[in-house]
Scaffold this active site. Sequence first.
Site, PDB file in Angstrom:
ATOM      1  N   ASP A   3      38.352  45.593  29.155  1.00  0.00           N
ATOM      2  CA  ASP A   3      37.413  45.708  30.275  1.00  0.00           C
ATOM      3  C   ASP A   3      38.127  46.376  31.445  1.00  0.00           C
ATOM      4  OD1 ASP A   3      39.117  43.873  31.429  1.00  0.00           O
ATOM      5  OD2 ASP A   3      37.600  42.337  31.766  1.00  0.00           O
ATOM      6  N   ASP A   7      38.869  45.624  35.574  1.00  0.00           N
ATOM      7  CA  ASP A   7      38.800  44.581  36.593  1.00  0.00           C
ATOM      8  C   ASP A   7      39.045  45.176  37.972  1.00  0.00           C
ATOM      9  OD1 ASP A   7      38.895  42.240  34.579  1.00  0.00           O
ATOM     10  OD2 ASP A   7      40.711  43.352  34.077  1.00  0.00           O
ATOM     11  N   ASP A  44      34.474  43.808  35.457  1.00  0.00           N
ATOM     12  CA  ASP A  44      34.463  42.601  36.294  1.00  0.00           C
ATOM     13  C   ASP A  44      34.731  43.001  37.733  1.00  0.00           C
ATOM     14  OD1 ASP A  44      33.954  40.829  34.285  1.00  0.00           O
ATOM     15  OD2 ASP A  44      35.951  39.931  34.245  1.00  0.00           O
TER      16      ASP A  44
HETATM   17  N1  DCT Z   1      43.008  35.846  34.083  1.00  0.00           N
HETATM   18  C1  DCT Z   1      43.673  34.630  34.052  1.00  0.00           C
HETATM   19  N2  DCT Z   1      43.215  33.622  33.272  1.00  0.00           N
HETATM   20  C2  DCT Z   1      42.125  33.811  32.505  1.00  0.00           C
HETATM   21  C3  DCT Z   1      41.439  35.038  32.521  1.00  0.00           C
HETATM   22  C4  DCT Z   1      41.924  36.048  33.314  1.00  0.00           C
HETATM   23  O1  DCT Z   1      44.670  34.459  34.736  1.00  0.00           O
HETATM   24  N3  DCT Z   1      41.699  32.810  31.748  1.00  0.00           N
HETATM   25  C5  DCT Z   1      43.519  36.920  34.917  1.00  0.00           C
HETATM   26  C6  DCT Z   1      44.718  37.586  34.328  1.00  0.00           C
HETATM   27  C7  DCT Z   1      44.261  38.923  33.901  1.00  0.00           C
HETATM   28  C8  DCT Z   1      43.013  39.175  34.709  1.00  0.00           C
HETATM   29  O2  DCT Z   1      42.525  37.900  35.072  1.00  0.00           O
HETATM   30  C9  DCT Z   1      41.992  39.969  33.984  1.00  0.00           C
HETATM   31  O3  DCT Z   1      41.625  39.334  32.764  1.00  0.00           O
HETATM   32  P1  DCT Z   1      41.435  40.167  31.445  1.00  0.00           P
HETATM   33  O4  DCT Z   1      40.624  41.366  31.722  1.00  0.00           O
HETATM   34  O5  DCT Z   1      40.927  39.235  30.408  1.00  0.00           O
HETATM   35  O6  DCT Z   1      42.927  40.527  31.059  1.00  0.00           O
HETATM   36  P2  DCT Z   1      43.653  41.934  31.022  1.00  0.00           P
HETATM   37  O7  DCT Z   1      45.103  41.634  31.133  1.00  0.00           O
HETATM   38  O8  DCT Z   1      43.068  42.866  32.005  1.00  0.00           O
HETATM   39  O9  DCT Z   1      43.384  42.399  29.543  1.00  0.00           O
HETATM   40  P3  DCT Z   1      42.549  43.693  29.063  1.00  0.00           P
HETATM   41  O10 DCT Z   1      43.459  44.846  29.305  1.00  0.00           O
HETATM   42  O11 DCT Z   1      42.288  43.487  27.613  1.00  0.00           O
HETATM   43  O12 DCT Z   1      41.297  43.749  29.861  1.00  0.00           O
HETATM   44 MG    MG Z   2      41.021  43.405  31.945  1.00  0.00          MG
END
Ligand code: DCT
Ligand code: MG
Length: 449
Positions: free
Chosen positions: A232, A234, A373
């Site tokens: 995704d 963010d 997000d």
């Molecule tokens: N986060 C966290 N705990 C969670 C979910 C998310 O601390 N339960 C934080 C850490 C990363 C950030 O939010 C964004 O979440 P993701 O998009 O799920 O992680 P990402 O590292 O960006 O992974 P991806 O590259 O796959 O989107």
């Molecule tokens: Mg992410």
Amino acid sequence: VLDISWYTESMCAGGPVPILDRHKLQEQQINEAEVVAFSVPSYACQRRIALDHHNTVLADALSLLAENAELSDEDGRGVAFRRAAAVLKALPRQVTSMAQLKGLPCLGGHSLRVIKDVLDNGASDEVESTKRSERYKALKVLTGIFGVGAKTAARWISEGIHTLQQLQASGHTLNRAQQAGLEHYDDLNQPVTKAEADAIGEIVEKAVVSVLPGAQVTLTGGFRRGKLAGHDVDFLITHPEEGREEGLMPKVVSWLVKQGFLLYQKTTRNSYLESKDGPAQPPSNIDRFERCFSIFKLEKQATKQAEMPEDSCSFGAHRQVEGDDTCLQTDPQSCSLSPIQTGGLCRRASSEEGQLEETEPAGHKPWRAVRVDLVVSPVSQFAFALLGWTGSKLFERELRRWAGYEKAMSLSSHALYDNNQGRYLRAASEEEIFAHLGLEYIPPSERNA
Ligand code: DCT
Ligand code: MG
């Protein structure tokens, strides 16, 4: 290949090492010299972990078991495997023998067995059989639907539902998120590239400054850590004047809806108040900001050509033809260049005459769905939100564990509370938060635990 059959788990617990013969003793001494080199601090937030590291095969094996545990709603086991993988990612060299691992933190018996299996046999039986198992495959397929978590997937599997077709035939009523997830299943299960993230960033930026001039948008999550692809995108949004960000999310969302950029959105309101929620109820999760879970409709032409990864075309590098970038695909179906990049057409190279022939990119929709997000933070909480939203998930978990166990502090994506002093510690930057926590500053690109 070193014989490590003498290795026993008691080593991990600091127990005696059996001495078998002189050759093995020498080997052990050599390895013990290496053990000194392989020393890693206990918490992942004390380590610098870049995206590239020396133990991909081992870390991937453990990560798969972590993922399987998480998908099976066994978070404790999941974290144990994630921690073990994060130790291997931090090592300065490739692991070649079990003895090198002596004394390292976070390597439990189960993880060590997996590592030994990979070192001995090139692969772990457990990992391979997990990958092949019907349950794991079904969990992957079903949780691949946006809005479906481990619990829902397990319930469906217990009813014999393993595929999307079986789900559709089951007559289950899906909620709005799951319906959107199913509708855009293929797109949402295709990694988002950095170029796509940047293209969406430009749209979000436009939306945000249109409804609140001076507001700022920051790319967070994996892309801020330097990842080239993610599941995704963010974004964290703030305004330098405290309070100006209030009510911003609904305005941004309605701007995006009006412009046709959103295929789905669900906004949650900020419910975090320091005075009310306080340290007694530490805001442990990241759901208390104004937050929007959305699915963007990204026109492929919005993805900048300059940022297209070279290898995104399966034919090879895109070649310049008469000044414009054109993909000389023999198969236009596999050309990932957008219409604007190819002048609206994919010019197919005729294999016989070497001439360019123009064809419509048939069957290709001109847009893709992308999970996005959005989070709005007041500027006073921005540094905490930025740190909390940059990840990785394990890095965040370890920061909170460090804060609680080592410093008697409660860290969240909103604030840092010092239990001994009985007060909140302010911070205007991530560096200040690391300093409050007594940790060396780790830049985002080295938070890939
Ligand atoms: N986060 C966290 N705990 C969670 C979910 C998310 O601390 N339960 C934080 C850490 C990363 C950030 O939010 C964004 O979440 P993701 O998009 O799920 O992680 P990402 O590292 O960006 O992974 P991806 O590259 O796959 O989107
Ligand atoms: Mg992410």
